[in-house]
Write a protein that holds these residues in place. Structure first.
Motif, mmCIF file in Angstrom:
data_model
loop_
_atom_site.group_PDB
_atom_site.id
_atom_site.type_symbol
_atom_site.label_atom_id
_atom_site.label_comp_id
_atom_site.label_asym_id
_atom_site.label_seq_id
_atom_site.Cartn_x
_atom_site.Cartn_y
_atom_site.Cartn_z
ATOM 1 N N ARG A 178 0.249 -8.592 18.100
ATOM 2 C CA ARG A 178 -0.038 -7.349 17.375
ATOM 3 C C ARG A 178 -1.369 -7.464 16.652
ATOM 4 O O ARG A 178 -2.256 -6.629 16.796
ATOM 5 C CB ARG A 178 1.076 -7.040 16.394
ATOM 6 N N PHE A 212 -9.462 0.776 8.184
ATOM 7 C CA PHE A 212 -8.072 1.149 7.929
ATOM 8 C C PHE A 212 -7.117 0.272 8.731
ATOM 9 O O PHE A 212 -6.148 -0.281 8.196
ATOM 10 C CB PHE A 212 -7.889 2.624 8.284
ATOM 11 N N ILE A 246 -4.184 -2.267 7.421
ATOM 12 C CA ILE A 246 -2.784 -2.042 7.780
ATOM 13 C C ILE A 246 -2.224 -3.244 8.525
ATOM 14 O O ILE A 246 -1.093 -3.683 8.279
ATOM 15 C CB ILE A 246 -2.671 -0.768 8.652
ATOM 16 N N GLN A 247 -3.008 -3.824 9.443
ATOM 17 C CA GLN A 247 -2.483 -4.930 10.237
ATOM 18 C C GLN A 247 -2.280 -6.180 9.391
ATOM 19 O O GLN A 247 -1.277 -6.881 9.546
ATOM 20 C CB GLN A 247 -3.396 -5.231 11.419
ATOM 21 N N PHE A 277 -1.607 -6.164 6.271
ATOM 22 C CA PHE A 277 -0.446 -5.849 5.448
ATOM 23 C C PHE A 277 0.840 -5.996 6.246
ATOM 24 O O PHE A 277 1.812 -6.606 5.772
ATOM 25 C CB PHE A 277 -0.601 -4.423 4.919
ATOM 26 N N VAL A 278 0.828 -5.461 7.479
ATOM 27 C CA VAL A 278 2.048 -5.506 8.291
ATOM 28 C C VAL A 278 2.402 -6.941 8.655
ATOM 29 O O VAL A 278 3.577 -7.319 8.649
ATOM 30 C CB VAL A 278 1.867 -4.630 9.547
ATOM 31 N N PHE A 280 3.863 -8.454 5.629
ATOM 32 C CA PHE A 280 5.138 -7.806 5.326
ATOM 33 C C PHE A 280 6.227 -8.259 6.289
ATOM 34 O O PHE A 280 7.374 -8.463 5.886
ATOM 35 C CB PHE A 280 4.974 -6.289 5.398
ATOM 36 N N THR A 303 4.439 5.011 2.938
ATOM 37 C CA THR A 303 4.378 3.565 3.198
ATOM 38 C C THR A 303 5.319 3.181 4.327
ATOM 39 O O THR A 303 4.927 2.503 5.283
ATOM 40 C CB THR A 303 4.759 2.792 1.932
ATOM 41 N N ILE A 352 4.064 4.453 7.695
ATOM 42 C CA ILE A 352 2.982 3.665 8.298
ATOM 43 C C ILE A 352 3.546 2.406 8.936
ATOM 44 O O ILE A 352 3.174 2.028 10.051
ATOM 45 C CB ILE A 352 1.920 3.335 7.236
ATOM 46 N N ILE A 353 4.493 1.749 8.228
ATOM 47 C CA ILE A 353 5.062 0.514 8.775
ATOM 48 C C ILE A 353 5.776 0.800 10.095
ATOM 49 O O ILE A 353 5.633 0.065 11.075
ATOM 50 C CB ILE A 353 6.017 -0.122 7.751
ATOM 51 N N VAL A 404 3.397 1.528 12.917
ATOM 52 C CA VAL A 404 2.702 0.338 13.414
ATOM 53 C C VAL A 404 3.522 -0.359 14.490
ATOM 54 O O VAL A 404 2.964 -0.882 15.460
ATOM 55 C CB VAL A 404 2.385 -0.602 12.233
#
Lengths: 302, 74
Positions: A229, A263, A267-268, A270-271, A274, B46, B49-50, B53
């Motif tokens: 990913r 962006f 996001i990546q 963060f993901v 997470f 939030t 978005i997760i 993805v």
């Protein structure tokens, strides 16, 4: 605002005009040779040992290619930047925070708040892993759109080389398995090998064993998806930028896509962090497990 | 004529189709939920978005496969 736009357009016009006058205009429409697509992995800059060209055959092993690649060098740079920032923040801690300390404190506080929302107070102890994965990934992802990085030989964004991402994913993997074993002891392994279903009948027992096998395979796919990913997004982003730069002709028309890459990089990173956090939460809760169906569903979707 | 190119085109096309459908469904539900409960807009965004993805990463996998196939000669 309008003046800035006009200035940008003027600079673009000057660049195109200058290229036209000196006979350096790029080909349009671009051919395959005009688009400089990034390699899939970094290239070695210092060869320490192993074969010169391991990709041309022979057994692939860790001994084939021992080298310091450009992505390793750049990841050292990222580490050095993070280290210096962390040291500077830790050195000058005062009662009344200055502007710099305020920034660092708000970042750490935001990370802690997010972790507490996601997994309760007991996962806050994994802040070092979560924060490091996030900040390292963020800086590396954003490096991929910095000029010269990825274009000169010695610099390459670490996360656009899948080896770095595999290393990050393996780190998270080891960490969350260790967290699960530490929390649940031997009972942690019952998520994969579970004979308790036989108490309710042969069929239930067989189904439980199959579910355990699927769980075991999903562990491997977690590493794979985490790696691919991040790598696909960042490497693909670099390729998109290269293709669009060749296709759009005027240099700064690519700027909106650089915003998109900013962006995506955020996001990546963060993901990635997470998901590792989510796996830690799942590993901590793994015994029994029935009361957390929702969380399991989310993990399988990954 | 190289069949691997056909495979690469099919990989990215079908992969993007599935990922796009998934992102579209998730996005429409996020907009719906935000309209129904505007106070929770931040949390919904939030989570949205997760979730998006995850769907998007499948599209990225197909992109990677397409790029790997593109260099293959049949």
């Amino acid at each position: 605002m309008r003046q800035v736009l006009l200035l940008v357009l003027l600079l673009n016009g000057l660049a195109v005009l200058g290229a036209a006058l000196t006979g350096n205009l790029p080909n349009w429409p671009p051919g395959q040779a005009d688009i400089h697509v990034a390699e899939q992995a970094g290239s070695p800059i210092i060869q320490l040992g192993g074969d010169e060209h391991p990709s041309e055959g022979g057994v692939v092993s860790i001994w084939n290619d021992i080298s310091i690649s450009n992505s390793i060098l750049t990841s050292w740079l990222v580490m050095a930047v993070l280290f210096v920032i962390g040291l500077a923040a830790a050195r000058a801690v005062t009662e009344v925070p200055g502007r710099f300390q305020n920034l660092i404190e708000s970042v750490v506080q935001g990370l802690v708040d997010f972790m507490r929302d996601a997994g309760g107070v007991r996962v806050v102890r994994y802040l070092p892993l979560f924060g490091t994965l996030f900040l390292f990934g963020l800086l590396s992802n954003w490096l991929s759109i910095v000029p010269l990085v990825g274009q000169v030989e010695v610099l390459r964004a670490p996360t656009s080389d899948y080896h770095t991402n595999l290393a990050l994913a393996l780190t998270g993997f080891v960490w969350y398995q260790a967290a699960g074993v530490r929390q649940n002891g031997v009972g942690y392994f019952s998520r994969w090998i579970n004979f308790t279903g036989f108490k309710e009948g042969i069929l239930v027992g067989v189904v439980m064993i199959i579910v355990g096998a699927i769980e075991l395979f999903s562990e491997i796919f977690r590493i794979l998806t985490l790696t691919l990913r991040l790598w696909g997004n960042i490497w693909g982003g670099e390729i998109v930028l290269a293709v669009l730069a060749a296709l759009l002709f005027v240099p700064s028309f690519v700027l909106p896509f650089i915003g998109l890459e900013l962006f995506i990089g955020f996001i990546q990173a963060f993901v990635f962090a997470f998901l590792v956090l989510l796996y830690i939460v799942l590993a901590l809760e793994s015994h029994g497990g029935e009361e957390h169906e929702g969380a399991h569903e989310a993990a399988h979707a990954a | 004529m190289n069949l691997a190119w056909l495979g690469a085109g099919l990989a990215i096309g079908l992969g993007a189709l599935g990922a796009g459908l998934g992102i579209g469904i998730a996005g429409s539900k996020v907009a719906e939920a935000t309209g129904r409960n505007p106070d929770a807009a931040n949390a919904i965004r939030t989570n949205g978005i997760i979730i998006v993805v995850f769907a998007e990463s499948l599209g990225i996998f197909s992109f990677v496969i397409a790029f790997l196939l593109q260099g293959k000669a049949l």
